[in-house]
Design a protein around this motif. Structure first.
Motif, PDB file in Angstrom:
ATOM      1  N   GLY A  84      13.483 -10.176  39.643  1.00  0.00           N
ATOM      2  CA  GLY A  84      13.354 -11.619  39.405  1.00  0.00           C
ATOM      3  C   GLY A  84      13.829 -11.988  38.023  1.00  0.00           C
ATOM      4  N   ASP A  85      13.304 -13.086  37.491  1.00  0.00           N
ATOM      5  CA  ASP A  85      13.702 -13.550  36.157  1.00  0.00           C
ATOM      6  C   ASP A  85      12.817 -12.873  35.118  1.00  0.00           C
ATOM      7  N   ALA A  86      13.407 -11.950  34.378  1.00  0.00           N
ATOM      8  CA  ALA A  86      12.625 -11.125  33.452  1.00  0.00           C
ATOM      9  C   ALA A  86      11.914 -11.987  32.412  1.00  0.00           C
ATOM     10  N   GLY A  87      12.643 -12.942  31.821  1.00  0.00           N
ATOM     11  CA  GLY A  87      12.038 -13.796  30.785  1.00  0.00           C
ATOM     12  C   GLY A  87      10.835 -14.546  31.324  1.00  0.00           C
ATOM     13  N   ASP A  88      10.965 -15.118  32.490  1.00  0.00           N
ATOM     14  CA  ASP A  88       9.859 -15.871  33.082  1.00  0.00           C
ATOM     15  C   ASP A  88       8.672 -14.969  33.383  1.00  0.00           C
ATOM     16  N   ARG A  89       8.942 -13.744  33.809  1.00  0.00           N
ATOM     17  CA  ARG A  89       7.835 -12.835  34.140  1.00  0.00           C
ATOM     18  C   ARG A  89       7.151 -12.302  32.873  1.00  0.00           C
ATOM     19  N   LEU A 128      17.419 -12.796  22.984  1.00  0.00           N
ATOM     20  CA  LEU A 128      16.330 -13.713  23.342  1.00  0.00           C
ATOM     21  C   LEU A 128      16.635 -14.369  24.683  1.00  0.00           C
ATOM     22  N   ARG A 129      15.541 -14.713  25.370  1.00  0.00           N
ATOM     23  CA  ARG A 129      14.147 -14.381  25.169  1.00  0.00           C
ATOM     24  C   ARG A 129      13.773 -12.986  25.667  1.00  0.00           C
ATOM     25  N   ALA A 130      14.278 -12.646  26.863  1.00  0.00           N
ATOM     26  CA  ALA A 130      13.708 -11.504  27.573  1.00  0.00           C
ATOM     27  C   ALA A 130      13.797 -10.194  26.781  1.00  0.00           C
TER      28      ALA A 130
END
Ligand code: PRP
Ligand code: URA
Ligand code: MG
Length: 211
Positions: free
Chosen positions: A201-206, A80-82
Motif C-alpha cells: 500500500g502507501d508506505a507514507g500513509d501507513r 520524505l515522507r516515507a
C-alpha cells in the motif's frame, strides 16, 4: 528479471517482518516498528563490505590491535515522507552518520516526482550516502533524488528500499548505473495507479496514519 541490477537481502528475520508489514490488518504502530527493525537489519547487511583498519588500543588487561571502520564517513538521506520511517533504524546502526533530507512526492495523476525540500550536510561529496525510501515504484522519485544529490556533489551513493517493482529498478539502473540498490523484495509489477503489486500500500500513509 535477470536484467535487473539489484541486491536482494533474503535474511529470514527481514522476510518474516516484511510479511507482517504487507498485511492490511497491521496497524500504524506495528508497521512503524517493523520498518525500523528491518531498516536496522538491512543497514547491517549493506555495510558488510565497509573497510576496516587496525588500531592499537588498551583494554583493562593489555594492549592489542583491534579493528575500526575506516574510509568515507556516512550520510543517511531519507526521501520524505516515507523515507523517515527507515531513518532511525539506519542511524541506530551507524550513530556517527550525518543526516540529509530530500522532500519528494509523487503527483497522483502524472506519477511524476515533485521536489519540495533539500537540506544536506555540507561535506556531502566526501561521504557515502545511504538514500532510504521504503518504496521504489516507477523509480521516478528515487531517480530524481539521486540526480539532485549528484548535482549537490555526491559521488558515492547506495539506495536502500524495502520493496521495489522491476519497472522502477530498470529506471534507476538506466539513469544511475553507478548506484547499487538494496531491497528486501522485488515484487511483481505496478498496477494502473502506479502502486506496487502485491506491495504494502502507501508506505507514507501507513507510517504516519494518514490513510
Ligand atoms: O517510484 P515512484 O513511482 O516515484 O514512487 C515511490 C515514491 O512514492 C512514495 O512517496 P509518496 O509520493 O507517496 O510521498 P510520501 O512519502 O510523502 O507519502 C514512496 O515513498 C516513494 O518516494
Ligand atoms: O506501492 C506504492 C507505490 C508508491 N508509493 C507507495 O507508498 N506505495
Ligand atoms: Mg505516500
Amino acid at each position: 528479471m535477470s536484467d535487473l541490477k539489484i541486491n536482494v537481502i533474503n535474511h529470514p528475520l527481514i522476510q518474516h517482518k516484511l510479511t507482517l508489514m504487507r498485511k492490511e490488518t497491521t496497524g500504524t504502530k506495528d508497521f512503524r516498528e517493523l520498518l525500523e527493525e528491518i531498516s536496522m537489519l538491512m543497514a547491517y547487511e549493506i555495510t558488510r563490505d565497509f573497510p576496516l583498519k587496525e588500531i592499537e588500543i588498551k583494554t583493562p588487561v593489555t594492549t592489542c590491535k583491534s579493528k575500526v571502520l575506516t574510509g568515507k564517513k556516512v550520510g543517511v538521506v531519507p526521501i520524505l515522507r516515507a523515507g523517515l520511517g527507515m531513518l532511525n533504524g539506519v542511524v541506530n546502526m551507524i550513530p556517527a552518520a550525518r543526516v540529509g533530507h530530500v522532500g519528494m512526492y509523487r503527483d497522483p495523476e502524472t506519477l511524476k516526482p515533485v521536489e519540495y525540500y533539500c537540506k544536506l550536510p555540507s561535506d556531502v561529496s566526501e561521504r557515502t550516502l545511504i538514500v532510504v525510501d521504503p518504496m521504489l515504484a516507477t523509480g521516478g522519485s528515487s531517480a530524481a533524488a539521486l540526480s539532485l544529490l549528484k548535482a549537490k556533489g555526491a559521488k558515492s551513493i547506495i539506495l536502500m528500499c524495502l520493496v521495489v517493482a522491476p519497472e522502477g529498478v530498470r529506471v534507476v539502473n538506466e539513469e544511475h548505473p553507478d548506484v547499487p540498490i538494496y531491497t528486501a523484495s522485488v515484487d511483481e509489477c505496478l498496477n494502473e495507479h502506479g502502486y506496487i503489486v502485491p506491495g504494502l500500500g502507501d508506505a507514507g500513509d501507513r507510517i504516519f496514519g494518514t490513510l
